[in-house]
Design a protein around this motif. Structure first.
Motif, PDB file in Angstrom:
ATOM      1  N   GLU A 156       0.875  -1.174   0.000  1.00  0.00           N
ATOM      2  CA  GLU A 156       0.000   0.000   0.000  1.00  0.00           C
ATOM      3  C   GLU A 156       0.911   1.222   0.000  1.00  0.00           C
ATOM      4  OE1 GLU A 156      -3.183   2.328   2.882  1.00  0.00           O
ATOM      5  OE2 GLU A 156      -2.702   0.213   3.275  1.00  0.00           O
ATOM      6  N   ILE A 157       0.970   1.911  -1.114  1.00  0.00           N
ATOM      7  CA  ILE A 157       1.990   2.930  -1.318  1.00  0.00           C
ATOM      8  C   ILE A 157       1.348   4.303  -1.472  1.00  0.00           C
ATOM      9  CG2 ILE A 157       4.048   3.544  -2.631  1.00  0.00           C
ATOM     10  CD1 ILE A 157       4.056   0.683  -1.510  1.00  0.00           C
ATOM     11  N   ARG A 186       1.227   9.562 -12.035  1.00  0.00           N
ATOM     12  CA  ARG A 186      -0.099   8.961 -12.233  1.00  0.00           C
ATOM     13  C   ARG A 186      -0.192   8.273 -13.593  1.00  0.00           C
ATOM     14  NH1 ARG A 186      -1.720  14.143  -9.713  1.00  0.00           N
ATOM     15  NH2 ARG A 186      -2.280  13.672  -7.544  1.00  0.00           N
ATOM     16  N   GLN A 187       0.396   8.906 -14.603  1.00  0.00           N
ATOM     17  CA  GLN A 187       0.398   8.282 -15.920  1.00  0.00           C
ATOM     18  C   GLN A 187       1.217   6.984 -15.909  1.00  0.00           C
ATOM     19  OE1 GLN A 187      -1.339   9.326 -18.774  1.00  0.00           O
ATOM     20  NE2 GLN A 187      -0.743   7.240 -19.348  1.00  0.00           N
ATOM     21  N   LYS A 188       2.300   6.995 -15.179  1.00  0.00           N
ATOM     22  CA  LYS A 188       3.174   5.818 -15.121  1.00  0.00           C
ATOM     23  C   LYS A 188       2.453   4.631 -14.480  1.00  0.00           C
ATOM     24  CE  LYS A 188       7.413   6.713 -14.547  1.00  0.00           C
ATOM     25  NZ  LYS A 188       8.674   7.214 -13.978  1.00  0.00           N
ATOM     26  N   VAL A 189       1.748   4.884 -13.379  1.00  0.00           N
ATOM     27  CA  VAL A 189       1.072   3.760 -12.724  1.00  0.00           C
ATOM     28  C   VAL A 189      -0.101   3.261 -13.561  1.00  0.00           C
ATOM     29  CG1 VAL A 189       1.797   4.489 -10.426  1.00  0.00           C
ATOM     30  CG2 VAL A 189      -0.424   5.246 -11.295  1.00  0.00           C
ATOM     31  N   ILE A 243      -1.716   2.622  -5.396  1.00  0.00           N
ATOM     32  CA  ILE A 243      -0.943   3.841  -5.143  1.00  0.00           C
ATOM     33  C   ILE A 243      -1.871   5.038  -5.004  1.00  0.00           C
ATOM     34  CG2 ILE A 243       0.790   5.427  -6.072  1.00  0.00           C
ATOM     35  CD1 ILE A 243       2.034   3.181  -7.561  1.00  0.00           C
ATOM     36  N   GLU A 244      -1.550   5.887  -4.055  1.00  0.00           N
ATOM     37  CA  GLU A 244      -2.205   7.182  -3.941  1.00  0.00           C
ATOM     38  C   GLU A 244      -1.134   8.256  -4.018  1.00  0.00           C
ATOM     39  OE1 GLU A 244      -5.150   9.732  -0.961  1.00  0.00           O
ATOM     40  OE2 GLU A 244      -4.361   7.775  -0.341  1.00  0.00           O
ATOM     41  N   PHE A 245      -1.313   9.210  -4.915  1.00  0.00           N
ATOM     42  CA  PHE A 245      -0.390  10.328  -5.038  1.00  0.00           C
ATOM     43  C   PHE A 245      -1.023  11.566  -4.390  1.00  0.00           C
ATOM     44  CE2 PHE A 245       1.246   7.874  -8.737  1.00  0.00           C
ATOM     45  CZ  PHE A 245       2.581   7.820  -8.357  1.00  0.00           C
ATOM     46  N   LEU A 246      -0.229  12.257  -3.584  1.00  0.00           N
ATOM     47  CA  LEU A 246      -0.708  13.452  -2.900  1.00  0.00           C
ATOM     48  C   LEU A 246       0.281  14.590  -3.101  1.00  0.00           C
ATOM     49  CD1 LEU A 246      -1.740  11.964   0.573  1.00  0.00           C
ATOM     50  CD2 LEU A 246      -3.271  12.547  -1.318  1.00  0.00           C
ATOM     51  N   ARG A 247      -0.244  15.792  -3.265  1.00  0.00           N
ATOM     52  CA  ARG A 247       0.613  16.968  -3.285  1.00  0.00           C
ATOM     53  C   ARG A 247       0.732  17.474  -1.860  1.00  0.00           C
ATOM     54  NH1 ARG A 247       0.650  22.674  -3.933  1.00  0.00           N
ATOM     55  NH2 ARG A 247       2.451  23.331  -5.214  1.00  0.00           N
ATOM     56  N   GLY A 248       1.950  17.687  -1.400  1.00  0.00           N
ATOM     57  CA  GLY A 248       2.116  18.136  -0.036  1.00  0.00           C
ATOM     58  C   GLY A 248       3.533  18.569   0.271  1.00  0.00           C
TER      59      GLY A 248
END
Length: 235
Positions: free
Chosen positions: A68-69, A83-86, A95-100
């Motif tokens: 869980e990444i 996001r495009q890569k996954v 995968i969850e991508f977050l801006r922070g």
């Protein structure tokens, strides 16, 4: 963080992987991925945070192994590439991508099994605060790399657009103690600097890498290595 605006440019994000990890740079990519895998494996059933995940090189690799990444980055442009890569790799559900902001991680204490950051601390203006945040949100492991003060990188560091923060082993030791972390393992690599490998064709770079690795296995190699990997546990 140094270079924050530069990393958020769309054209930089789109070309980032190609410019750094093609030609001889492929060997850098392989070594960094192996370093991450060696540190955080086994990945299965772990909750893992990558700070400064960039284009998702490592998050995508780890999601392939059923972890869980979460990948966090300051740059929307870099996250878009990730996001495009996954999606291309069919692992978007893991995968969850977050801006922070790495200085104020939006997670509770002890939330992750492992937290890591690669290619981050050389740009960190306040490394102590970043490492404390990494330690705070991890219940077990913190892993990161640094570029080294006594290495060939010092020869050309001033030529780089943003330069790099270079670390001695004693500085890393102070950072670890300040973040209540205990070092459990370290590795040192690349006597020849990254910039050298990126400038030469892959077939030639492999021969230099073999020689580099041989020297790196000696005490001289440890002393003058360009990069170090630090694997620590939360006290």
């Amino acid at each position: 963080m140094k270079g924050q605006e530069w990393y958020q440019a769309k054209d930089i994000a789109e070309d980032y992987d190609t410019k750094r990890f093609s030609r001889g740079g492929r060997l850098i990519d392989e070594r960094e991925k192996q370093a991450v895998l060696d540190a955080v494996s086994p990945v299965e059933d772990k909750r893992i945070l990558e700070i400064a995940c960039g284009t998702g090189r490592f998050t995508t690799m780890l999601a392939d192994r059923s972890g869980e990444i979460i990948g966090l980055d300051i740059s929307n442009a870099m996250l878009q590439q990730g996001r495009q890569k996954v999606r291309n790799n069919g692992v978007g559900d893991s995968i969850e991508f977050l801006r922070g902001d790495a200085a104020r991680l939006p997670f509770p204490d002890n939330h992750f099994d492992a937290v890591f950051a690669i290619r981050f601390f050389h740009l960190a203006e306040t490394p102590a605060s970043f490492l404390r945040e990494m330690s705070r949100v991890s219940r077990d492991q913190v892993f990161f790399d640094t570029f080294n003060r006594y290495s060939t990188r010092t020869v050309y560091n001033w030529l780089l657009p943003m330069g790099s923060r270079l670390y001695s082993e004693s500085e890393v030791d102070r950072l670890l103690r300040g973040a209540d972390l205990t070092l459990i393992d370290e590795a040192h690599d690349f006597v020849l600097p990254y910039g050298f490998y990126r400038q030469i064709p892959d077939e030639i770079a492999s021969s230099f890498r073999d020689a580099d690795t041989t020297v790196g296995e000696t005490s001289i190699g440890d002393l003058f290595a360009s990069v170090s990997y630090w694997n620590a546990t939360v006290q």
